[in-house]
Motif scaffolding. Structure first.
Motif, PDB file in Angstrom:
ATOM      1  N   LYS A   1      95.561  -6.133 104.733  1.00  0.00           N
ATOM      2  CA  LYS A   1      96.503  -5.011 104.792  1.00  0.00           C
ATOM      3  C   LYS A   1      95.756  -3.722 105.082  1.00  0.00           C
ATOM      4  CE  LYS A   1      99.328  -7.058 101.182  1.00  0.00           C
ATOM      5  NZ  LYS A   1      99.768  -6.859  99.800  1.00  0.00           N
ATOM      6  N   ILE A   2      96.357  -2.912 105.944  1.00  0.00           N
ATOM      7  CA  ILE A   2      95.805  -1.596 106.251  1.00  0.00           C
ATOM      8  C   ILE A   2      96.916  -0.564 106.143  1.00  0.00           C
ATOM      9  CG2 ILE A   2      96.155  -1.892 108.745  1.00  0.00           C
ATOM     10  CD1 ILE A   2      93.559  -0.215 109.122  1.00  0.00           C
ATOM     11  N   VAL A   3      96.577   0.592 105.594  1.00  0.00           N
ATOM     12  CA  VAL A   3      97.497   1.723 105.528  1.00  0.00           C
ATOM     13  C   VAL A   3      96.894   2.832 106.379  1.00  0.00           C
ATOM     14  CG1 VAL A   3      98.565   3.460 104.055  1.00  0.00           C
ATOM     15  CG2 VAL A   3      98.308   1.127 103.228  1.00  0.00           C
ATOM     16  N   ILE A   4      97.721   3.395 107.255  1.00  0.00           N
ATOM     17  CA  ILE A   4      97.266   4.467 108.142  1.00  0.00           C
ATOM     18  C   ILE A   4      98.127   5.700 107.894  1.00  0.00           C
ATOM     19  CG2 ILE A   4      96.806   5.165 110.518  1.00  0.00           C
ATOM     20  CD1 ILE A   4      96.856   2.118 111.220  1.00  0.00           C
ATOM     21  N   PHE A   5      97.461   6.812 107.588  1.00  0.00           N
ATOM     22  CA  PHE A   5      98.129   8.092 107.387  1.00  0.00           C
ATOM     23  C   PHE A   5      97.770   9.009 108.545  1.00  0.00           C
ATOM     24  CE2 PHE A   5      97.573   6.442 103.092  1.00  0.00           C
ATOM     25  CZ  PHE A   5      98.796   6.702 102.500  1.00  0.00           C
ATOM     26  N   ASP A   6      98.757   9.386 109.353  1.00  0.00           N
ATOM     27  CA  ASP A   6      98.528  10.311 110.461  1.00  0.00           C
ATOM     28  C   ASP A   6      99.855  10.939 110.849  1.00  0.00           C
ATOM     29  OD1 ASP A   6      97.865  11.499 113.076  1.00  0.00           O
ATOM     30  OD2 ASP A   6      96.032  10.333 112.887  1.00  0.00           O
ATOM     31  N   ASP A   7      99.850  12.213 111.189  1.00  0.00           N
ATOM     32  CA  ASP A   7     101.086  12.876 111.585  1.00  0.00           C
ATOM     33  C   ASP A   7     101.398  12.699 113.064  1.00  0.00           C
ATOM     34  OD1 ASP A   7      98.812  14.500 111.997  1.00  0.00           O
ATOM     35  OD2 ASP A   7     100.061  16.279 112.210  1.00  0.00           O
ATOM     36  N   ASP A   8     100.507  12.087 113.814  1.00  0.00           N
ATOM     37  CA  ASP A   8     100.715  11.845 115.244  1.00  0.00           C
ATOM     38  C   ASP A   8     101.297  10.446 115.441  1.00  0.00           C
ATOM     39  OD1 ASP A   8     100.337  11.107 117.978  1.00  0.00           O
ATOM     40  OD2 ASP A   8      98.775  12.638 118.170  1.00  0.00           O
ATOM     41  N   GLU A   9     102.561  10.406 115.833  1.00  0.00           N
ATOM     42  CA  GLU A   9     103.262   9.127 116.000  1.00  0.00           C
ATOM     43  C   GLU A   9     102.597   8.235 117.048  1.00  0.00           C
ATOM     44  OE1 GLU A   9     105.944   7.947 114.355  1.00  0.00           O
ATOM     45  OE2 GLU A   9     106.486   9.715 113.199  1.00  0.00           O
TER      46      GLU A   9
ATOM     47  N   PRO B   1      96.256  -1.935  99.796  1.00  0.00           N
ATOM     48  CA  PRO B   1      95.611  -2.297 101.061  1.00  0.00           C
ATOM     49  C   PRO B   1      94.126  -2.616 100.921  1.00  0.00           C
ATOM     50  CG  PRO B   1      95.775   0.063 100.895  1.00  0.00           C
ATOM     51  CD  PRO B   1      96.486  -0.504  99.686  1.00  0.00           C
ATOM     52  N   ASP B   2      93.620  -3.327 101.921  1.00  0.00           N
ATOM     53  CA  ASP B   2      92.185  -3.589 102.022  1.00  0.00           C
ATOM     54  C   ASP B   2      91.463  -2.393 102.636  1.00  0.00           C
ATOM     55  OD1 ASP B   2      92.065  -6.518 101.234  1.00  0.00           O
ATOM     56  OD2 ASP B   2      93.574  -6.553 102.820  1.00  0.00           O
ATOM     57  N   VAL B   3      92.168  -1.665 103.512  1.00  0.00           N
ATOM     58  CA  VAL B   3      91.591  -0.526 104.231  1.00  0.00           C
ATOM     59  C   VAL B   3      92.619   0.601 104.294  1.00  0.00           C
ATOM     60  CG1 VAL B   3      90.701   0.263 106.473  1.00  0.00           C
ATOM     61  CG2 VAL B   3      90.145  -2.016 105.666  1.00  0.00           C
ATOM     62  N   ILE B   4      92.114   1.833 104.191  1.00  0.00           N
ATOM     63  CA  ILE B   4      92.949   3.021 104.369  1.00  0.00           C
ATOM     64  C   ILE B   4      92.308   3.888 105.448  1.00  0.00           C
ATOM     65  CG2 ILE B   4      93.860   5.131 103.321  1.00  0.00           C
ATOM     66  CD1 ILE B   4      93.625   3.680 100.591  1.00  0.00           C
ATOM     67  N   LEU B   5      93.086   4.232 106.480  1.00  0.00           N
ATOM     68  CA  LEU B   5      92.655   5.199 107.491  1.00  0.00           C
ATOM     69  C   LEU B   5      93.495   6.444 107.299  1.00  0.00           C
ATOM     70  CD1 LEU B   5      92.391   3.060 110.759  1.00  0.00           C
ATOM     71  CD2 LEU B   5      90.558   3.756 109.214  1.00  0.00           C
ATOM     72  N   MET B   6      92.820   7.615 107.239  1.00  0.00           N
ATOM     73  CA  MET B   6      93.555   8.830 106.948  1.00  0.00           C
ATOM     74  C   MET B   6      93.085   9.978 107.830  1.00  0.00           C
ATOM     75  SD  MET B   6      94.132  10.652 103.261  1.00  0.00           S
ATOM     76  CE  MET B   6      94.367   9.057 102.536  1.00  0.00           C
ATOM     77  N   ASP B   7      94.050  10.672 108.413  1.00  0.00           N
ATOM     78  CA  ASP B   7      93.787  11.885 109.179  1.00  0.00           C
ATOM     79  C   ASP B   7      93.399  12.987 108.201  1.00  0.00           C
ATOM     80  OD1 ASP B   7      93.839  14.112 110.817  1.00  0.00           O
ATOM     81  OD2 ASP B   7      95.915  13.866 111.440  1.00  0.00           O
TER      82      ASP B   7
ATOM     83  N   GLU C   1      98.322  -6.757 108.443  1.00  0.00           N
ATOM     84  CA  GLU C   1      99.628  -6.245 108.029  1.00  0.00           C
ATOM     85  C   GLU C   1      99.472  -4.731 107.981  1.00  0.00           C
ATOM     86  OE1 GLU C   1     102.042  -6.102 103.881  1.00  0.00           O
ATOM     87  OE2 GLU C   1     101.314  -8.088 104.501  1.00  0.00           O
ATOM     88  N   VAL C   2     100.207  -4.022 108.843  1.00  0.00           N
ATOM     89  CA  VAL C   2     100.007  -2.585 109.029  1.00  0.00           C
ATOM     90  C   VAL C   2     101.147  -1.794 108.388  1.00  0.00           C
ATOM     91  CG1 VAL C   2      99.675  -0.746 110.726  1.00  0.00           C
ATOM     92  CG2 VAL C   2      98.842  -3.067 111.226  1.00  0.00           C
ATOM     93  N   HIS C   3     100.766  -0.753 107.629  1.00  0.00           N
ATOM     94  CA  HIS C   3     101.730   0.174 107.029  1.00  0.00           C
ATOM     95  C   HIS C   3     101.324   1.576 107.458  1.00  0.00           C
ATOM     96  CE1 HIS C   3     103.240  -2.922 104.240  1.00  0.00           C
ATOM     97  NE2 HIS C   3     102.001  -3.371 104.341  1.00  0.00           N
TER      98      HIS C   3
END
Length: 77
Positions: A8-16, A51-57, A32-34
């Motif tokens: 699972k990965i969670v991605i936080f970004d304001d750019d759609e 999640p296993d990974v978090i990507l954040m702007d 599995e992407v959120h």
């Protein structure tokens, strides 16, 4: 990889567009992407998904990436 072992990965970004591209790339690799367009209530969002990974702007509006990362660190500890 078994479906029960899906990463699972969670991605936080304001750019759609970035969210769309990242979602596609990771989903193609079996993740599995959120995605979220803000970091408000970041600990709640992450705790629901675990999640296993978090990507954040870093420069996401309102509660920015740096503040959100600090909130996650406090939540973990």
């Amino acid at each position: 990889m078994d479906k029960t072992d899906k990463r699972k990965i969670v991605i936080f970004d304001d750019d759609e567009d970035i969210l769309s591209i990242c979602s596609y790339v990771f989903a193609e690799q079996g993740w599995e992407v959120h995605t979220f367009t803000d970091c408000n209530n970041v600990a709640e969002k992450v705790s629901e998904i675990f999640p296993d990974v978090i990507l954040m702007d870093n420069w996401i509006p309102e509660a920015g990436g740096i503040i959100a990362t600090q909130a996650l660190k406090r939540w973990i500890n």
